[in-house]
Design a protein around this motif. Structure first.
Motif, PDB file in Angstrom:
ATOM      1  N   SER A 130       0.836  -1.206   0.000  1.00  0.00           N
ATOM      2  CA  SER A 130       0.000   0.000   0.000  1.00  0.00           C
ATOM      3  C   SER A 130       0.869   1.254   0.000  1.00  0.00           C
ATOM      4  O   SER A 130       0.576   2.230  -0.700  1.00  0.00           O
ATOM      5  CB  SER A 130      -0.931  -0.007   1.220  1.00  0.00           C
ATOM      6  OG  SER A 130      -1.804  -1.120   1.183  1.00  0.00           O
ATOM      7  N   ASN A 131       1.943   1.224   0.791  1.00  0.00           N
ATOM      8  CA  ASN A 131       2.859   2.371   0.832  1.00  0.00           C
ATOM      9  C   ASN A 131       3.523   2.594  -0.527  1.00  0.00           C
ATOM     10  O   ASN A 131       3.680   3.734  -0.976  1.00  0.00           O
ATOM     11  CB  ASN A 131       3.930   2.158   1.904  1.00  0.00           C
ATOM     12  CG  ASN A 131       3.360   2.239   3.315  1.00  0.00           C
ATOM     13  OD1 ASN A 131       2.325   2.877   3.521  1.00  0.00           O
ATOM     14  ND2 ASN A 131       4.011   1.611   4.268  1.00  0.00           N
ATOM     15  N   GLU A 132       3.917   1.480  -1.180  1.00  0.00           N
ATOM     16  CA  GLU A 132       4.548   1.613  -2.487  1.00  0.00           C
ATOM     17  C   GLU A 132       3.579   2.219  -3.505  1.00  0.00           C
ATOM     18  O   GLU A 132       3.958   3.083  -4.304  1.00  0.00           O
ATOM     19  CB  GLU A 132       5.034   0.245  -2.971  1.00  0.00           C
ATOM     20  CG  GLU A 132       6.220  -0.303  -2.168  1.00  0.00           C
ATOM     21  CD  GLU A 132       6.606  -1.699  -2.605  1.00  0.00           C
ATOM     22  OE1 GLU A 132       5.914  -2.252  -3.487  1.00  0.00           O
ATOM     23  OE2 GLU A 132       7.586  -2.243  -2.066  1.00  0.00           O
ATOM     24  N   VAL A 133       2.311   1.731  -3.468  1.00  0.00           N
ATOM     25  CA  VAL A 133       1.303   2.268  -4.392  1.00  0.00           C
ATOM     26  C   VAL A 133       1.089   3.757  -4.135  1.00  0.00           C
ATOM     27  O   VAL A 133       1.010   4.576  -5.067  1.00  0.00           O
ATOM     28  CB  VAL A 133      -0.026   1.498  -4.254  1.00  0.00           C
ATOM     29  CG1 VAL A 133      -1.130   2.183  -5.051  1.00  0.00           C
ATOM     30  CG2 VAL A 133       0.148   0.063  -4.724  1.00  0.00           C
ATOM     31  N   LYS A 137       1.921   6.719  -6.717  1.00  0.00           N
ATOM     32  CA  LYS A 137       0.858   7.644  -7.119  1.00  0.00           C
ATOM     33  C   LYS A 137       1.259   9.083  -6.823  1.00  0.00           C
ATOM     34  O   LYS A 137       1.068   9.982  -7.655  1.00  0.00           O
ATOM     35  CB  LYS A 137      -0.433   7.287  -6.383  1.00  0.00           C
ATOM     36  CG  LYS A 137      -1.613   8.163  -6.758  1.00  0.00           C
ATOM     37  CD  LYS A 137      -2.861   7.741  -6.019  1.00  0.00           C
ATOM     38  CE  LYS A 137      -4.051   8.633  -6.375  1.00  0.00           C
ATOM     39  NZ  LYS A 137      -5.264   8.241  -5.638  1.00  0.00           N
ATOM     40  N   THR A 138       1.835   9.299  -5.634  1.00  0.00           N
ATOM     41  CA  THR A 138       2.258  10.653  -5.255  1.00  0.00           C
ATOM     42  C   THR A 138       3.357  11.169  -6.177  1.00  0.00           C
ATOM     43  O   THR A 138       3.324  12.328  -6.617  1.00  0.00           O
ATOM     44  CB  THR A 138       2.753  10.654  -3.801  1.00  0.00           C
ATOM     45  OG1 THR A 138       1.702  10.168  -2.939  1.00  0.00           O
ATOM     46  CG2 THR A 138       3.138  12.054  -3.360  1.00  0.00           C
ATOM     47  N   MET A 139       4.322  10.295  -6.486  1.00  0.00           N
ATOM     48  CA  MET A 139       5.411  10.702  -7.372  1.00  0.00           C
ATOM     49  C   MET A 139       4.872  11.019  -8.772  1.00  0.00           C
ATOM     50  O   MET A 139       5.322  11.971  -9.412  1.00  0.00           O
ATOM     51  CB  MET A 139       6.468   9.592  -7.449  1.00  0.00           C
ATOM     52  CG  MET A 139       7.264   9.411  -6.160  1.00  0.00           C
ATOM     53  SD  MET A 139       8.510   8.115  -6.298  1.00  0.00           S
ATOM     54  CE  MET A 139       9.598   8.827  -7.526  1.00  0.00           C
ATOM     55  N   GLY A 140       3.898  10.206  -9.246  1.00  0.00           N
ATOM     56  CA  GLY A 140       3.302  10.482 -10.549  1.00  0.00           C
ATOM     57  C   GLY A 140       2.605  11.825 -10.582  1.00  0.00           C
ATOM     58  O   GLY A 140       2.749  12.593 -11.543  1.00  0.00           O
TER      59      GLY A 140
END
Length: 235
Positions: A130-133, A137-140
């Motif tokens: 979940s943290n990776e997703v 998403k935040t980086m995108g």
């Protein structure tokens, strides 16, 4: 001679008591997730299972002894009530052993299905995923925002460039206008000098002639001055 049943009964009671004691200890360790707690819990469980096997073997021996007594009561001189008491003890002991095995396999204590460690590991993996997703998403989103900001900066840069060009053109135009004004003021100065010279000459001429001639001369000079002015502005 001491009754063998009594000896085995005492051993069985002691074994079941130790099993129950270790079972309580195992339950307390079931909530631990450290490697030390897991190793100790497994060690206690192995000890309990071994003790259960021994106790159940003793129970089987006691059942065989009861069967032998029932087959030849006259030989052993044991009353019917005593035989029933011994049967009840055997049954109670068997039930206690079965309950212990059931508790060892109870999901409440993390035995059936995945262990506590496995569940913790799965939960940790799920949280990490979940943290990776979330991070991706935040980086995108940040990259999109940065791309938009870059586009906006490019537009601002182009606008500044155009404004600079316009400012340069306006400056050049102002310089040209200033040069024209300087030339105009210079010409005006020369014209004023010429007009002053003409005026002085007219004054001198007027002083020498009478009134009628003065009017004629003034008219002629005015015509000449008008022609000069027209010629000046036409050029």
């Amino acid at each position: 001679m001491e009754d063998p049943f009594v000896i085995v009964k005492e051993e069985t009671e002691g074994a079941i008591a130790d099993i129950n004691k270790n079972l309580e200890r195992w339950k307390k360790l079931a909530s631990g997730t450290s490697n030390v707690a897991i190793q100790e819990r497994n060690s206690v469980k192995t000890k309990i299972l071994s003790a259960l096997d021994g106790a159940q073997n003793d129970i089987l021996d006691l059942e065989e002894a009861i069967q032998s007594i029932e087959s030849d009561r006259n030989r052993f001189n044991i009353s019917h009530d005593e035989i029933m008491n011994r049967k009840r003890f055997i049954e109670m002991s068997r039930q206690q052993c079965n309950r212990v095995r059931e508790q060892l396999n109870n999901p409440k204590f993390g035995i059936a299905g995945p262990s506590n460690v496995d569940r913790y590991s799965a939960a940790q993996q799920s949280a990490n995923k979940s943290n990776e997703v979330f991070i991706e998403k935040t980086m995108g989103e940040q990259q999109q925002i940065m791309a938009q900001q870059d586009q906006q900066l490019d537009l601002v840069g182009k606008s500044i460039g155009r404004l600079k060009e316009i400012g340069t053109m306006i400056g050049d135009e102002v310089d040209d206008q200033n040069e024209l004004l300087d030339e105009f003021y210079g010409d005006m100065g020369q014209t004023e000098k010429r007009m002053s010279n003409v005026q002085r000459k007219m004054d001198k001429i007027l002083e020498k002639v009478d009134g009628k001639k003065q009017n004629i001369i003034i008219g002629v000079l005015l015509v000449i001055m008008i022609i000069v002015v027209i010629l000046f502005f036409s050029t």
